[in-house]
Design a protein around this motif. Structure first.
Motif, PDB file in Angstrom:
ATOM      1  N   GLY A   1      -3.629   3.275  -0.521  1.00  0.00           N
ATOM      2  CA  GLY A   1      -4.373   2.590  -1.519  1.00  0.00           C
ATOM      3  C   GLY A   1      -3.242   1.678  -2.385  1.00  0.00           C
ATOM      4  N   VAL A   2      -3.586   1.140  -3.097  1.00  0.00           N
ATOM      5  CA  VAL A   2      -2.862  -0.015  -3.890  1.00  0.00           C
ATOM      6  C   VAL A   2      -2.642   0.858  -5.351  1.00  0.00           C
ATOM      7  CG1 VAL A   2      -2.522  -2.267  -5.066  1.00  0.00           C
ATOM      8  CG2 VAL A   2      -3.494  -2.120  -2.752  1.00  0.00           C
TER       9      VAL A   2
ATOM     10  N   LEU B   1      -0.937  11.201 -22.370  1.00  0.00           N
ATOM     11  CA  LEU B   1      -1.591  10.833 -20.820  1.00  0.00           C
ATOM     12  C   LEU B   1      -1.159   9.716 -20.398  1.00  0.00           C
ATOM     13  CD1 LEU B   1      -5.438  11.983 -21.307  1.00  0.00           C
ATOM     14  CD2 LEU B   1      -3.682  12.905 -19.910  1.00  0.00           C
ATOM     15  N   VAL B   2      -0.653   9.397 -19.139  1.00  0.00           N
ATOM     16  CA  VAL B   2      -0.357   8.379 -18.471  1.00  0.00           C
ATOM     17  C   VAL B   2      -1.495   8.372 -17.525  1.00  0.00           C
ATOM     18  CG1 VAL B   2       1.416   7.318 -16.713  1.00  0.00           C
ATOM     19  CG2 VAL B   2       2.026   8.928 -18.549  1.00  0.00           C
ATOM     20  N   GLN B   3      -1.912   7.087 -17.520  1.00  0.00           N
ATOM     21  CA  GLN B   3      -2.956   6.608 -16.473  1.00  0.00           C
ATOM     22  C   GLN B   3      -2.561   5.346 -15.415  1.00  0.00           C
ATOM     23  OE1 GLN B   3      -7.100   6.382 -18.454  1.00  0.00           O
ATOM     24  NE2 GLN B   3      -5.883   6.611 -20.205  1.00  0.00           N
ATOM     25  N   ARG B   4      -3.295   5.606 -14.298  1.00  0.00           N
ATOM     26  CA  ARG B   4      -2.652   4.641 -13.275  1.00  0.00           C
ATOM     27  C   ARG B   4      -4.192   4.323 -12.614  1.00  0.00           C
ATOM     28  NH1 ARG B   4       0.946   4.246 -15.887  1.00  0.00           N
ATOM     29  NH2 ARG B   4       3.146   4.443 -15.417  1.00  0.00           N
ATOM     30  N   VAL B   5      -4.258   3.232 -11.586  1.00  0.00           N
ATOM     31  CA  VAL B   5      -5.320   2.715 -10.883  1.00  0.00           C
ATOM     32  C   VAL B   5      -5.215   2.877  -9.553  1.00  0.00           C
ATOM     33  CG1 VAL B   5      -7.110   0.955 -10.482  1.00  0.00           C
ATOM     34  CG2 VAL B   5      -6.257   1.444 -13.003  1.00  0.00           C
ATOM     35  N   ILE B   6      -5.673   3.346  -8.657  1.00  0.00           N
ATOM     36  CA  ILE B   6      -5.558   3.283  -7.307  1.00  0.00           C
ATOM     37  C   ILE B   6      -6.916   2.511  -6.724  1.00  0.00           C
ATOM     38  CG2 ILE B   6      -5.226   4.603  -4.963  1.00  0.00           C
ATOM     39  CD1 ILE B   6      -4.651   7.103  -6.684  1.00  0.00           C
ATOM     40  N   VAL B   7      -6.494   1.252  -5.901  1.00  0.00           N
ATOM     41  CA  VAL B   7      -7.534   0.683  -5.360  1.00  0.00           C
ATOM     42  C   VAL B   7      -7.477   0.869  -3.972  1.00  0.00           C
ATOM     43  CG1 VAL B   7      -8.669  -2.010  -5.002  1.00  0.00           C
ATOM     44  CG2 VAL B   7      -7.314  -1.085  -7.154  1.00  0.00           C
ATOM     45  N   THR B   8      -8.635   1.181  -3.172  1.00  0.00           N
ATOM     46  CA  THR B   8      -8.875   1.730  -1.981  1.00  0.00           C
ATOM     47  C   THR B   8      -9.794   1.069  -1.241  1.00  0.00           C
ATOM     48  OG1 THR B   8     -10.654   3.318  -2.143  1.00  0.00           O
ATOM     49  CG2 THR B   8      -8.272   4.041  -2.628  1.00  0.00           C
ATOM     50  N   PRO B   9      -9.712   0.839  -0.014  1.00  0.00           N
ATOM     51  CA  PRO B   9     -10.789   0.507   0.932  1.00  0.00           C
ATOM     52  C   PRO B   9     -12.137   1.205   0.530  1.00  0.00           C
ATOM     53  CG  PRO B   9      -9.054   0.609   2.346  1.00  0.00           C
ATOM     54  CD  PRO B   9      -8.568   1.455   0.985  1.00  0.00           C
ATOM     55  N   LYS B  10     -13.287   0.515   1.036  1.00  0.00           N
ATOM     56  CA  LYS B  10     -14.575   1.128   0.678  1.00  0.00           C
ATOM     57  C   LYS B  10     -14.777   2.550   1.318  1.00  0.00           C
ATOM     58  CE  LYS B  10     -18.287   0.778  -1.882  1.00  0.00           C
ATOM     59  NZ  LYS B  10     -18.303   0.914  -3.408  1.00  0.00           N
ATOM     60  N   GLU B  11     -14.259   2.833   2.509  1.00  0.00           N
ATOM     61  CA  GLU B  11     -14.293   3.852   3.149  1.00  0.00           C
ATOM     62  C   GLU B  11     -13.556   5.150   2.564  1.00  0.00           C
ATOM     63  OE1 GLU B  11     -14.374   0.724   6.105  1.00  0.00           O
ATOM     64  OE2 GLU B  11     -13.264   1.120   4.272  1.00  0.00           O
ATOM     65  N   ILE B  12     -12.830   4.956   1.552  1.00  0.00           N
ATOM     66  CA  ILE B  12     -12.236   6.122   0.861  1.00  0.00           C
ATOM     67  C   ILE B  12     -13.261   6.747  -0.241  1.00  0.00           C
ATOM     68  CG2 ILE B  12     -10.148   6.884  -0.038  1.00  0.00           C
ATOM     69  CD1 ILE B  12      -9.842   5.938   2.768  1.00  0.00           C
TER      70      ILE B  12
ATOM     71  N   PRO C   1       0.781  -1.241  -0.155  1.00  0.00           N
ATOM     72  CA  PRO C   1      -0.074  -0.113   0.051  1.00  0.00           C
ATOM     73  C   PRO C   1       0.881   1.286  -0.040  1.00  0.00           C
ATOM     74  CG  PRO C   1      -0.786  -1.608   1.848  1.00  0.00           C
ATOM     75  CD  PRO C   1       0.708  -2.192   1.279  1.00  0.00           C
ATOM     76  N   VAL C   2       0.287   2.376  -0.670  1.00  0.00           N
ATOM     77  CA  VAL C   2       1.033   3.594  -0.886  1.00  0.00           C
ATOM     78  C   VAL C   2       0.047   4.579   0.006  1.00  0.00           C
ATOM     79  CG1 VAL C   2       1.700   5.473  -2.402  1.00  0.00           C
ATOM     80  CG2 VAL C   2       2.115   2.952  -2.926  1.00  0.00           C
ATOM     81  N   THR C   3       0.614   5.494   0.773  1.00  0.00           N
ATOM     82  CA  THR C   3       0.163   6.207   1.390  1.00  0.00           C
ATOM     83  C   THR C   3      -0.044   7.506   0.499  1.00  0.00           C
ATOM     84  OG1 THR C   3       0.730   5.480   3.708  1.00  0.00           O
ATOM     85  CG2 THR C   3      -0.030   7.924   3.511  1.00  0.00           C
ATOM     86  N   PHE C   4      -1.439   7.861   0.071  1.00  0.00           N
ATOM     87  CA  PHE C   4      -1.596   8.947  -0.795  1.00  0.00           C
ATOM     88  C   PHE C   4      -2.001  10.293   0.029  1.00  0.00           C
ATOM     89  CE2 PHE C   4      -1.847   5.452  -3.728  1.00  0.00           C
ATOM     90  CZ  PHE C   4      -1.246   5.649  -4.579  1.00  0.00           C
ATOM     91  N   THR C   5      -1.992  11.633  -0.349  1.00  0.00           N
ATOM     92  CA  THR C   5      -2.803  12.597   0.039  1.00  0.00           C
ATOM     93  C   THR C   5      -3.955  13.056  -0.968  1.00  0.00           C
ATOM     94  OG1 THR C   5      -0.599  13.312   1.193  1.00  0.00           O
ATOM     95  CG2 THR C   5      -2.710  14.706   0.897  1.00  0.00           C
ATOM     96  N   ALA C   6      -5.117  13.115  -0.436  1.00  0.00           N
ATOM     97  CA  ALA C   6      -6.050  13.377  -1.301  1.00  0.00           C
ATOM     98  C   ALA C   6      -6.314  14.809  -1.092  1.00  0.00           C
ATOM     99  CB  ALA C   6      -7.367  12.728  -1.073  1.00  0.00           C
ATOM    100  N   GLU C   7      -6.407  15.562  -2.118  1.00  0.00           N
ATOM    101  CA  GLU C   7      -6.773  17.101  -2.002  1.00  0.00           C
ATOM    102  C   GLU C   7      -8.122  17.214  -2.813  1.00  0.00           C
ATOM    103  OE1 GLU C   7      -3.625  18.955  -3.853  1.00  0.00           O
ATOM    104  OE2 GLU C   7      -2.027  18.273  -2.258  1.00  0.00           O
ATOM    105  N   PRO C   8      -9.342  17.128  -1.795  1.00  0.00           N
ATOM    106  CA  PRO C   8     -10.715  17.208  -2.587  1.00  0.00           C
ATOM    107  C   PRO C   8     -10.859  18.682  -2.966  1.00  0.00           C
ATOM    108  CG  PRO C   8     -10.655  16.319  -0.305  1.00  0.00           C
ATOM    109  CD  PRO C   8      -9.279  16.983  -0.490  1.00  0.00           C
TER     110      PRO C   8
ATOM    111  N   GLU D   1     -18.745  -3.987  -3.541  1.00  0.00           N
ATOM    112  CA  GLU D   1     -19.138  -3.977  -1.985  1.00  0.00           C
ATOM    113  C   GLU D   1     -18.251  -3.477  -1.171  1.00  0.00           C
ATOM    114  OE1 GLU D   1     -21.826  -6.463   1.133  1.00  0.00           O
ATOM    115  OE2 GLU D   1     -21.437  -7.004  -0.849  1.00  0.00           O
ATOM    116  N   HIS D   2     -16.960  -3.939  -1.607  1.00  0.00           N
ATOM    117  CA  HIS D   2     -15.643  -3.691  -0.438  1.00  0.00           C
ATOM    118  C   HIS D   2     -14.542  -2.875  -0.724  1.00  0.00           C
ATOM    119  CE1 HIS D   2     -17.765  -7.777   0.553  1.00  0.00           C
ATOM    120  NE2 HIS D   2     -17.736  -7.107   1.647  1.00  0.00           N
ATOM    121  N   LYS D   3     -14.747  -2.261  -1.983  1.00  0.00           N
ATOM    122  CA  LYS D   3     -13.546  -1.613  -2.534  1.00  0.00           C
ATOM    123  C   LYS D   3     -13.972  -0.587  -3.292  1.00  0.00           C
ATOM    124  CE  LYS D   3     -11.688  -4.370  -6.219  1.00  0.00           C
ATOM    125  NZ  LYS D   3     -12.685  -5.350  -6.294  1.00  0.00           N
TER     126      LYS D   3
END
Length: 206
Positions: free
Chosen positions: A137-138, A156-167, A106-113, A193-195
């Motif tokens: 997130g993964v 464009l470079v695209q990536r995917v972040i998989v997170t727990p459902k709460e994020i 897992p990587v610790t990201f910072t979200a800037e909403p 349901e879970h992510k």
């Protein structure tokens, strides 16, 4: 259910795994926290389990342990490796669980909403700033076919972040990688349901 009596629980549960819960601190930051340990039998393998609907699937592992109330909202840690749970299958005799997981870091990201806009009781426009927060997130590659089918330029470079459902993120929110790079959210995939999954992108010079 599965029926595997080839594993003798008394002699095979020799691995020690940590059970992890997702916790939030007073600042709204998310992190995995250890809430207990269990004896288990962990068998890594070369199969790639269904982990992301649009991302490249990482290597898997099968974990056998005694029933302990574990859910897919939790995670395990084994020998310093994070196990993101994808399936929990009880045995026919209900004396053990077979857990399918993917081995990841897992990587610790910072979200800037983005700020939330609305209107007050007098119908005047309002702007509510949303505080930044960190979350685990993964980080994985976007599946090539999915990338090729999009109508985007090659710069464009695209990536995917998989997170727990709460994020919870919204399209247009900024996600900052620990290396300092910023990735706006392009697509939000929340049907599981879970992510949750987020496709993020970065513009590169051609």
């Amino acid at each position: 259910m599965y029926n595997d009596k080839s594993i003798n629980l008394g002699s095979s549960l020799r691995d020690r795994v940590e059970v992890l819960d997702l916790r939030t601190d007073s600042g709204g930051n998310f992190s995995w926290a250890r809430v207990g340990t269990r004896y288990a039998c962990v068998k890594p393998d070369d199969r790639r389990y269904s982990f992301s609907s649009v991302g490249v699937w990482p290597r898997g592992a099968t974990v056998t342990l005694r029933p302990c109330g574990l859910t897919l909202h939790q995670a395990l840690r084994w020998n310093g490796q994070h196990l993101f749970l994808t399936a929990i299958i009880p045995s026919a005799g209900r004396d053990r669980l077979e857990i399918k997981a993917v081995v990841c870091n897992p990587v610790t990201f910072t979200a800037e909403p983005q700020s939330k806009t609305g209107r007050d009781k007098l119908n005047r426009p309002t702007v509510e700033k949303v505080a930044a927060f960190t979350f685990p997130g993964v980080w994985t590659e976007l599946y090539r076919k999915e990338q090729d089918e999009g109508v985007v330029g090659t710069e464009l470079v695209q990536r995917v972040i998989v997170t727990p459902k709460e994020i919870r993120l919204r399209r247009g929110d900024i996600v900052r990688h620990p290396d300092g790079s910023t990735w706006p959210v392009m697509r939000v995939l929340e049907l599981d349901e879970h992510k949750n999954e987020y496709i993020v992108y970065r513009q590169e010079d051609p």
